[in-house]
Design an enzyme around this catalytic site. Structure first.
Site, PDB file in Angstrom:
ATOM      1  N   ASP A 198     -42.014 -33.825  72.881  1.00 44.72           N
ATOM      2  CA  ASP A 198     -41.330 -33.239  71.752  1.00 44.72           C
ATOM      3  C   ASP A 198     -42.231 -33.318  70.504  1.00 44.72           C
ATOM      4  OD1 ASP A 198     -39.835 -31.588  70.243  1.00 44.72           O
ATOM      5  OD2 ASP A 198     -38.171 -32.949  70.069  1.00 44.72           O
ATOM      6  N   LEU A 235     -30.720 -41.644  55.899  1.00 45.10           N
ATOM      7  CA  LEU A 235     -32.014 -41.020  55.782  1.00 45.10           C
ATOM      8  C   LEU A 235     -31.988 -39.591  56.237  1.00 45.10           C
ATOM      9  CD1 LEU A 235     -34.403 -44.090  56.802  1.00 45.10           C
ATOM     10  CD2 LEU A 235     -33.945 -43.478  54.454  1.00 45.10           C
ATOM     11  N   GLY A 236     -31.081 -39.393  57.087  1.00 46.48           N
ATOM     12  CA  GLY A 236     -31.290 -37.959  57.710  1.00 46.48           C
ATOM     13  C   GLY A 236     -30.339 -37.918  59.142  1.00 46.48           C
TER      14      GLY A 236
HETATM   15  P1  AMP Z   1     -34.705 -37.723  63.990  1.00 51.34           P
HETATM   16  O1  AMP Z   1     -33.370 -38.158  64.324  1.00 51.34           O
HETATM   17  O2  AMP Z   1     -35.787 -38.580  64.551  1.00 51.34           O
HETATM   18  O3  AMP Z   1     -34.970 -36.433  64.170  1.00 51.34           O
HETATM   19  O4  AMP Z   1     -34.486 -38.197  62.389  1.00 51.34           O
HETATM   20  C1  AMP Z   1     -33.883 -37.724  61.507  1.00 51.34           C
HETATM   21  C2  AMP Z   1     -34.538 -37.645  60.148  1.00 51.34           C
HETATM   22  O5  AMP Z   1     -34.440 -39.167  59.794  1.00 51.34           O
HETATM   23  C3  AMP Z   1     -36.085 -37.520  60.018  1.00 51.34           C
HETATM   24  O6  AMP Z   1     -36.286 -36.150  59.581  1.00 51.34           O
HETATM   25  C4  AMP Z   1     -36.555 -38.369  58.966  1.00 51.34           C
HETATM   26  O7  AMP Z   1     -36.213 -38.061  57.732  1.00 51.34           O
HETATM   27  C5  AMP Z   1     -35.446 -39.941  59.079  1.00 51.34           C
HETATM   28  N1  AMP Z   1     -35.918 -40.870  59.758  1.00 51.34           N
HETATM   29  C6  AMP Z   1     -36.118 -40.945  61.272  1.00 51.34           C
HETATM   30  N2  AMP Z   1     -36.849 -42.119  61.603  1.00 51.34           N
HETATM   31  C7  AMP Z   1     -37.029 -42.419  60.465  1.00 51.34           C
HETATM   32  C8  AMP Z   1     -37.942 -43.696  60.019  1.00 51.34           C
HETATM   33  N3  AMP Z   1     -38.516 -44.623  61.087  1.00 51.34           N
HETATM   34  N4  AMP Z   1     -38.180 -44.070  58.796  1.00 51.34           N
HETATM   35  C9  AMP Z   1     -37.913 -43.193  57.875  1.00 51.34           C
HETATM   36  N5  AMP Z   1     -37.087 -42.006  58.211  1.00 51.34           N
HETATM   37  C10 AMP Z   1     -36.627 -41.748  59.354  1.00 51.34           C
END
Ligand code: AMP
Length: 458
Positions: free
Chosen positions: A317, A204-205
């Site tokens: 944050d 997803l990311g």
């Molecule tokens: P993070 O590590 O929290 O910065 O997450 C990176 C990316 O993953 C975010 O920008 C979202 O696009 C995706 N992401 C993180 N957590 C979730 C979640 N619970 N559900 C869906 N997408 C998520």
């Protein structure tokens, strides 16, 4: 582990010790904790340490043993907190979603706090696939009723009565609504889960600590799986923080479901938010519509943050990138609890979101979160524009200069003045006079109701 010594003092004389019932299962994580299951009775011996109380189990797996228990896992035996149908913080719309969800049958019901009238309760009931809501009203003598002709001394008695007959309700009350928090009731406390129960499906990311995947848990439940880069975090440190994250439950906060910490990479399993981060969402909707004053209220970030404020918890944050958007564009605050490590690891501060005292003195309070909330409002009202546009590498000195000379970010185009005023309140240099999240929440609600707003055009 909990920052308290286990000398098990017994300050309450036996007659004053109150009996409590367990609302959830809890598995002891240290030798000092007590394991218990939902429904077990416990006698509280000492409440002084705050979140951790000392208790003696009167029934169940730990019968006769004493140890620490998480205070919010239990409720006094006679209070309605202990009732399986009592869902105090559930909003009307969430109650509808929960009741129509799989697992509930005709007559499933819950009792929640009324959204419109503080202090009042409402009954939500599932009838032929639709949810009906009734106000629980009070007579002067404190008796409660749905129909004035049939008052009851207690809510419990009212519920018991309507489980035997409908008598004016759309349907006779059946089973309490399933308490799922998105997953099965029984898994709420199965904290450490088997890695093999998770199938990673698509990426997803990627974030600060590692990659994020959509995953399928036990072949049935879609979840988000955050993988932590090996070495980015000490598992023991993380578990300590996770103890707190696990206890935070609010409809506007991402719910932590489980973790895999026995080997690397650590997995953090949370609810899945189909529409990704609010930042990406805003940027992809740029120009589609003009955001109204009720947008920040509808997205409910202030209400999630007001809950954290009440729990004495600091996010550290808060930013549009850390708010996630789910189905029906429901927003939830994510990544609380992880950010303490960011500072510790010496990683860069998100300078443009951080309050002066945070950057300057490494001092974070809920009021520094309020500062960040002001920046988040700015991001919302500019469809995800980078704050302080034109300043690519803004320095702390520059931010403090801008704040001191009241040259804070100007009102974005089409942003109502009332919202910009709220942002400016969040950016007060003196943190004491920044509003609380509780105030921000009602201010946003109140402002959203004002019809005659004059938007600024530049
Ligand atoms: P993070 O590590 O929290 O910065 O997450 C990176 C990316 O993953 C975010 O920008 C979202 O696009 C995706 N992401 C993180 N957590 C979730 C979640 N619970 N559900 C869906 N997408 C998520």
């Amino acid at each position: 582990m909990h920052g308290i010594q286990c000398s098990l003092p017994l300050p309450f004389p036996p007659l004053l010790r109150q009996k409590y019932v367990a609302l959830f299962d809890y598995s002891a994580r240290t030798e000092e904790d007590l394991s218990f299951n939902t429904g077990d009775t416990l006698e509280i011996l000492d409440k002084s340490p705050g979140e951790w109380w000392i208790a003696k189990a009167l029934s169940g797996v730990s019968v006769s043993k004493q140890g620490y228990i998480p205070a919010n896992y239990v409720a006094p035996v006679e209070s309605i907190d202990a009732e399986p149908w009592y869902f105090p913080d559930t909003k009307r719309l969430d109650a509808e979603k929960m009741l129509v969800a799989e697992g509930n049958n005709q007559g499933a019901f819950l009792i929640r706090n009324s959204e419109t009238q503080k202090g009042d309760l409402a009954l939500s009931v599932l009838d032929k696939g639709k949810v009906k809501h009734y106000k629980l009203q009070k007579l002067e003598n404190g008796h409660i009723y749905v129909s004035k002709t049939k008052p009851f001394p207690t809510i419990k008695e009212l519920v018991e009565y309507y489980t035997t007959q409908a008598n004016g309700l759309c349907v006779r009350l059946g089973e309490p609504c399933q308490k799922t928090y998105g997953l099965s009731y029984n898994t709420v406390d199965a904290w450490e889960i088997k890695r093999t129960s998770i199938q990673l499906q698509k990426k997803l990311g990627a974030g600060q600590f590692g990659e994020v995947y959509e995953g399928l848990w036990n072949g049935t439940t879609y979840v988000a799986v955050k993988t932590l880069k090996p070495g980015s975090m000490d598992p023991t440190d993380f578990l300590r923080e996770a103890q707190i994250m696990k206890k935070l439950r609010h409809s506007k906060l991402i719910q932590l479901y489980a973790v895999c910490t026995t080997e690397e990479p650590i997995y953090i399993i949370t609810e899945l938010m189909k529409n990704g981060s609010l930042l990406e969402y805003l940027q992809s909707h740029k120009g589609a519509t003009v955001l109204g004053v009720d947008c920040p209220r509808k997205w409910g970030v202030a209400s999630g943050m007001a809950y954290l404020e009440l729990q004495n918890y600091i996010h550290r944050d808060l930013a549009a990138r850390n708010v996630l958007v789910g189905e029906n564009n429901i927003c939830k605050v994510a990544d609380f609890g992880l950010n303490v490590y960011e500072a510790k690891e010496g990683t860069k501060f998100p300078v443009k979101w951080t309050a002066p005292e945070g950057i300057h003195e490494n001092r974070f309070t809920i009021k520094s979160d309020v500062w960040s909330f002001g920046i988040l409002l700015y991001e919302i009202m500019t469809f995800g524009q980078m704050p302080y546009p034109g300043e690519i590498h803004i320095s702390l000195r520059k931010i403090i200069f801008l704040v001191r000379s009241v040259l804070m970010m100007s009102c974005p185009p089409h942003c109502p003045t009332v919202l910009h005023n709220i942002m400016m309140d969040c950016w007060k240099e003196n943190e004491q006079i920044r509003p609380t999240f509780e105030t921000l929440q009602w201010q946003l609600e109140e402002r959203a109701e004002l019809k005659s707003l004059v938007p600024k055009t530049s």
